[in-house]
Design a protein around this motif. Structure first.
Motif, mmCIF file in Angstrom:
data_model
loop_
_atom_site.group_PDB
_atom_site.id
_atom_site.type_symbol
_atom_site.label_atom_id
_atom_site.label_comp_id
_atom_site.label_asym_id
_atom_site.label_seq_id
_atom_site.Cartn_x
_atom_site.Cartn_y
_atom_site.Cartn_z
ATOM 1 N N ASP A 1 0.817 -1.220 0.000
ATOM 2 C CA ASP A 1 0.000 0.000 0.000
ATOM 3 C C ASP A 1 0.848 1.268 0.000
ATOM 4 O O ASP A 1 0.395 2.321 -0.441
ATOM 5 C CB ASP A 1 -0.956 -0.011 1.193
ATOM 6 N N ASN A 2 2.071 1.162 0.509
ATOM 7 C CA ASN A 2 2.977 2.303 0.403
ATOM 8 C C ASN A 2 3.374 2.543 -1.051
ATOM 9 O O ASN A 2 3.492 3.682 -1.490
ATOM 10 C CB ASN A 2 4.238 2.052 1.230
ATOM 11 N N THR A 3 3.580 1.449 -1.779
ATOM 12 C CA THR A 3 4.034 1.619 -3.160
ATOM 13 C C THR A 3 2.898 2.080 -4.072
ATOM 14 O O THR A 3 3.151 2.580 -5.158
ATOM 15 C CB THR A 3 4.626 0.307 -3.715
ATOM 16 N N THR A 4 1.657 1.916 -3.640
ATOM 17 C CA THR A 4 0.546 2.326 -4.507
ATOM 18 C C THR A 4 0.082 3.752 -4.228
ATOM 19 O O THR A 4 -0.786 4.256 -4.922
ATOM 20 C CB THR A 4 -0.678 1.402 -4.321
ATOM 21 N N ILE A 5 0.674 4.391 -3.216
ATOM 22 C CA ILE A 5 0.096 5.667 -2.755
ATOM 23 C C ILE A 5 0.082 6.730 -3.860
ATOM 24 O O ILE A 5 -0.873 7.480 -4.002
ATOM 25 C CB ILE A 5 0.801 6.167 -1.475
ATOM 26 N N GLY A 6 1.156 6.738 -4.693
ATOM 27 C CA GLY A 6 1.203 7.707 -5.786
ATOM 28 C C GLY A 6 0.055 7.508 -6.756
ATOM 29 O O GLY A 6 -0.628 8.455 -7.152
ATOM 30 N N LEU A 7 -0.175 6.252 -7.119
ATOM 31 C CA LEU A 7 -1.264 5.956 -8.051
ATOM 32 C C LEU A 7 -2.615 6.308 -7.440
ATOM 33 O O LEU A 7 -3.497 6.835 -8.115
ATOM 34 C CB LEU A 7 -1.231 4.475 -8.440
ATOM 35 N N GLU A 8 -2.771 6.022 -6.149
ATOM 36 C CA GLU A 8 -4.035 6.345 -5.476
ATOM 37 C C GLU A 8 -4.280 7.848 -5.475
ATOM 38 O O GLU A 8 -5.392 8.300 -5.745
ATOM 39 C CB GLU A 8 -4.010 5.844 -4.030
ATOM 40 N N VAL A 9 -3.218 8.595 -5.165
ATOM 41 C CA VAL A 9 -3.330 10.047 -5.173
ATOM 42 C C VAL A 9 -3.749 10.533 -6.556
ATOM 43 O O VAL A 9 -4.531 11.469 -6.703
ATOM 44 C CB VAL A 9 -1.981 10.684 -4.753
ATOM 45 N N GLN A 10 -3.240 9.858 -7.579
ATOM 46 C CA GLN A 10 -3.557 10.264 -8.943
ATOM 47 C C GLN A 10 -4.914 9.742 -9.409
ATOM 48 O O GLN A 10 -5.276 9.882 -10.574
ATOM 49 C CB GLN A 10 -2.445 9.795 -9.891
ATOM 50 N N GLY A 11 -5.639 9.104 -8.487
ATOM 51 C CA GLY A 11 -7.017 8.754 -8.789
ATOM 52 C C GLY A 11 -7.228 7.360 -9.342
ATOM 53 O O GLY A 11 -8.325 7.010 -9.763
ATOM 54 N N LYS A 12 -6.183 6.558 -9.343
ATOM 55 C CA LYS A 12 -6.345 5.190 -9.843
ATOM 56 C C LYS A 12 -7.055 4.361 -8.769
ATOM 57 O O LYS A 12 -6.723 4.476 -7.595
ATOM 58 C CB LYS A 12 -4.966 4.590 -10.129
ATOM 59 N N PRO A 13 -8.028 3.523 -9.163
ATOM 60 C CA PRO A 13 -8.686 2.677 -8.165
ATOM 61 C C PRO A 13 -7.652 1.793 -7.438
ATOM 62 O O PRO A 13 -6.705 1.313 -8.051
ATOM 63 C CB PRO A 13 -9.636 1.802 -8.991
ATOM 64 N N ARG A 14 -7.878 1.619 -6.148
ATOM 65 C CA ARG A 14 -6.918 0.919 -5.313
ATOM 66 C C ARG A 14 -6.559 -0.456 -5.858
ATOM 67 O O ARG A 14 -5.395 -0.867 -5.830
ATOM 68 C CB ARG A 14 -7.518 0.783 -3.914
ATOM 69 N N LYS A 15 -7.552 -1.153 -6.352
ATOM 70 C CA LYS A 15 -7.331 -2.515 -6.828
ATOM 71 C C LYS A 15 -6.352 -2.525 -8.008
ATOM 72 O O LYS A 15 -5.395 -3.288 -8.036
ATOM 73 C CB LYS A 15 -8.680 -3.107 -7.261
ATOM 74 N N GLU A 16 -6.605 -1.632 -8.965
ATOM 75 C CA GLU A 16 -5.727 -1.549 -10.132
ATOM 76 C C GLU A 16 -4.315 -1.143 -9.725
ATOM 77 O O GLU A 16 -3.328 -1.676 -10.226
ATOM 78 C CB GLU A 16 -6.265 -0.507 -11.118
ATOM 79 N N ALA A 17 -4.256 -0.185 -8.800
ATOM 80 C CA ALA A 17 -2.954 0.290 -8.337
ATOM 81 C C ALA A 17 -2.161 -0.857 -7.716
ATOM 82 O O ALA A 17 -0.966 -1.026 -7.972
ATOM 83 C CB ALA A 17 -3.139 1.414 -7.319
ATOM 84 N N ARG A 18 -2.871 -1.684 -6.949
ATOM 85 C CA ARG A 18 -2.199 -2.809 -6.306
ATOM 86 C C ARG A 18 -1.684 -3.814 -7.327
ATOM 87 O O ARG A 18 -0.586 -4.353 -7.181
ATOM 88 C CB ARG A 18 -3.159 -3.524 -5.354
ATOM 89 N N VAL A 19 -2.481 -4.079 -8.342
ATOM 90 C CA VAL A 19 -2.054 -5.020 -9.376
ATOM 91 C C VAL A 19 -0.792 -4.497 -10.053
ATOM 92 O O VAL A 19 0.188 -5.228 -10.241
ATOM 93 C CB VAL A 19 -3.185 -5.240 -10.410
ATOM 94 N N ALA A 20 -0.807 -3.199 -10.381
ATOM 95 C CA ALA A 20 0.343 -2.601 -11.071
ATOM 96 C C ALA A 20 1.608 -2.681 -10.221
ATOM 97 O O ALA A 20 2.681 -3.052 -10.708
ATOM 98 C CB ALA A 20 0.038 -1.143 -11.421
ATOM 99 N N ALA A 21 1.473 -2.353 -8.934
ATOM 100 C CA ALA A 21 2.649 -2.339 -8.059
ATOM 101 C C ALA A 21 3.132 -3.758 -7.764
ATOM 102 O O ALA A 21 4.341 -4.016 -7.747
ATOM 103 C CB ALA A 21 2.324 -1.608 -6.762
ATOM 104 N N ALA A 22 2.178 -4.663 -7.576
ATOM 105 C CA ALA A 22 2.550 -6.034 -7.196
ATOM 106 C C ALA A 22 3.450 -6.678 -8.243
ATOM 107 O O ALA A 22 4.332 -7.477 -7.923
ATOM 108 C CB ALA A 22 1.299 -6.875 -6.975
ATOM 109 N N LYS A 23 3.237 -6.313 -9.504
ATOM 110 C CA LYS A 23 4.052 -6.892 -10.579
ATOM 111 C C LYS A 23 5.532 -6.576 -10.409
ATOM 112 O O LYS A 23 6.391 -7.314 -10.871
ATOM 113 C CB LYS A 23 3.582 -6.328 -11.924
ATOM 114 N N LEU A 24 5.831 -5.449 -9.777
ATOM 115 C CA LEU A 24 7.223 -5.016 -9.661
ATOM 116 C C LEU A 24 7.932 -5.587 -8.430
ATOM 117 O O LEU A 24 9.133 -5.411 -8.274
ATOM 118 C CB LEU A 24 7.292 -3.486 -9.624
#
Lengths: 291, 283
Positions: free
Chosen positions: B115-138
């Motif tokens: 959730d720390n790695t997704t915070i930027g995406l969340e701030v930019q309005g990306k849904p949490r679920k999508e943000a998590r998928v994107a970050a988890a890949k890395l």
């Protein structure tokens, strides 16, 4: 005999059950015992001190032939208190009510003020001096006026409780918000966060530890605030109960009511830790990991 | 200033090679601050550019305004004069092009690593679920697999920095700004992190601008090292590092590496002495 058994056990290779035992329930029992001994370590000293103080007081009163109206012995306080338990309970409920409502009001006001101050520099400059000034008002002088203005009902008492407790809550929150590292705000800004998102994602969670500290201070003030408000004038409540018992020289019942007050304060104080563990579990984990 | 703009409009400045236009370009960036002692110029006409997928390091004497430069690039502070271009477009004051990784990891204890790695995406309005998928890949390539649900305090310093970099990278911004990313690490961990970064960078080819105090680190990781002067800051030297890639740790022991390092250190020392002298004058 016992020594022999121990040596035997040490020499024999452990059976499978024993190994499983060691890994499973036995370890859990060990953990429970350790927790119990830790609790004893924490509360042991204070219990010991209380017992010693009680015994000393009892001895002084018994040996010194002191009149119970002046200083009742601890056993007398307990005995009279227990006998009057119904009356004390009837007066405890309204006090709890005043405490709860007053503190709830104080929380709402405190949060609102702190958020307004956090968002607006103008509000910060306008409100902070007034907040401080509000604390210089001597409650002892104002509380009787409250009764003149608002009568013997709930309202004047709620106001007194709120007045005594909103300050630590507000200041705790304001300083909590401000404890956010500047770099964290820059980081959020670089991500594109505006004021509101920076607040929600960083400033609000950063303030929580400080908020719970101020909650602890506030809740103990709330109980004494309620008692004080009742002492000045009320129909029911521990405050007015103490006042009435004092007037009829029932020192023992005054002290019994004081004991109840202390118990309530301690319970409320401890409950804030429970709440803290529920709301910000990460805070305790992080602190424990640092020690 | 107006003259400069006109010149720019005719296309003589900046010089962009037809083959690969610069991913970003700083043009005559100047900035100063009002202080009680009067106006203090910090940046004095900084020019800088980078092609897509290049790694640039900035070194300079302490107090030379590297952070100010980063703040201007990240759009956090406006420049007094000059322009910022991203892919040829004016980007001054805009925040969506640069991904900023501060010196402190700033992982928040109330969030898990994922959730720390997704915070930027969340701030930019990306849904949490999508943000998590994107970050988890890395998490796998960043060596953080299995730590998705750990809390920051459970991670080592090196892992925390990797998580902070992941948080920056996952926002998929055109340029990464790394502000002394390994400055707070012990030397062994730092070395490991440098080797690791060299490896992942070859794989992903981000456009990176890194501020560092460590000349060795700058040479080892970069395609180009920029040495800034003492305040008021100008670009003192731009050194292309043509050492072959992929680079291994052993490269640091070669004479070629040592020669570049010595050259840069000499310039840096000269500027540091300069910085000390001017400080003495102002004090």
């Amino acid at each position: 005999m016992a020594a022999a058994t121990v040596t035997e056990m040490a020499v024999l290779p452990p059976t499978i059950e024993e190994v499983q035992d060691a890994a499973g329930p036995r370890r859990r029992r060990g953990k429970g015992q350790r927790a119990a001994s830790r609790t004893l370590e924490t509360v042991g000293p204070v219990l010991l001190l209380l017992v010693v103080a009680t015994v000393v007081m009892q001895a002084v009163v018994d040996q010194g032939n002191i009149r119970p109206e002046v200083l009742p012995s601890p056993s007398r306080v307990i005995r009279s208190g227990w006998a009057a338990r119904e009356a004390i309970w009837q007066n405890t409920v309204p006090t709890l009510q005043v405490t709860a409502i007053g503190f709830a009001v104080s929380l709402v006001v405190g949060w609102l003020l702190a958020i307004i101050v956090d968002f607006s520099r103008f509000a910060r400059r306008a409100l902070t001096p007034i907040l401080v000034a509000s604390q210089t008002v001597p409650i002892i002088a104002v509380a009787p006026l409250m009764i003149i203005w608002f009568g013997f009902g709930l309202l004047p008492k709620v106001i007194v409780v709120a007045l005594v407790t909103f300050f630590p809550v507000t200041i705790g929150l304001i300083e909590g918000f401000d404890s956010t590292p500047k770099e964290a705000s820059s980081l959020l800004a670089s991500m594109g966060a505006g004021k509101w998102r920076t607040f929600r994602y960083v400033r609000l969670p950063s303030a929580m530890p400080s908020f719970f500290t101020s909650l602890r201070i506030g809740i103990t003030y709330a109980v004494t605030g309620a008692i004080f408000a009742e002492y000045v004038g009320a129909k029911y409540g521990l405050g007015i109960y103490m006042s009435m018992q004092k007037n009829s020289f029932r020192t023992d019942l005054v002290l019994a009511a004081v004991l109840v007050t202390s118990l309530i304060s301690i319970l409320l104080f401890l409950s804030t830790y429970l709440l803290q563990r529920l709301v910000i579990p990460w805070y305790g984990q992080e602190k424990r990991s640092q020690t | 200033m107006t003259v400069g703009v006109e010149v720019h409009a005719t296309g003589t400045i900046p010089v962009a090679s037809a083959a690969q236009p610069p991913r970003f370009e700083l043009w005559h960036i100047s900035k100063g601050f009002e202080t009680p002692g009067g106006f203090r110029p910090v940046l004095d006409g900084i020019d800088l550019k980078a092609t897509s997928g290049s790694f640039i390091s900035i070194i300079g004497p302490s107090g030379c305004g590297k952070s100010t430069l980063f703040n201007v690039m990240a759009g956090l502070e406006p420049a007094d004069a000059g322009r910022v271009y991203v892919d040829g477009q004016e980007a001054g004051g805009k925040r969506e092009h640069f991904g900023y990784m501060p010196q402190k990891d700033l992982l928040f204890p109330w969030r898990t690593i994922l959730d720390n790695t997704t915070i930027g995406l969340e701030v930019q309005g990306k849904p949490r679920k999508e943000a998590r998928v994107a970050a988890a890949k890395l998490f796998e390539p960043f060596g953080l697999a299995g730590f998705e649900h750990a809390r920051p305090f459970e991670l080592s310093g090196g892992m925390r920095q990797r998580a902070a970099l992941l948080r920056t990278v996952v926002q998929e911004r055109e340029i990464l700004l790394l502000d002394e990313p390994f400055g707070a690490l012990d030397s062994l961990t730092r070395l490991e992190m440098q080797t690791w970064l060299a490896e992942v960078w070859v794989k992903y080819r981000w456009t990176v601008v890194m501020v560092t105090h460590d000349v060795r680190e700058a040479v080892y990781l970069s395609d180009q090292v920029v040495v800034l002067s003492a305040r008021p800051t100008k670009v003192r030297l731009v050194k292309d590092i043509t050492l072959p890639r992929p680079r291994e740790e052993a490269l640091m022991a070669t004479p070629e590496f040592a020669a570049i390092e010595r050259e840069l250190l000499e310039v840096l020392h000269e500027e540091s002495r300069h910085a000390l002298q001017t400080q003495r004058v102002t004090v």
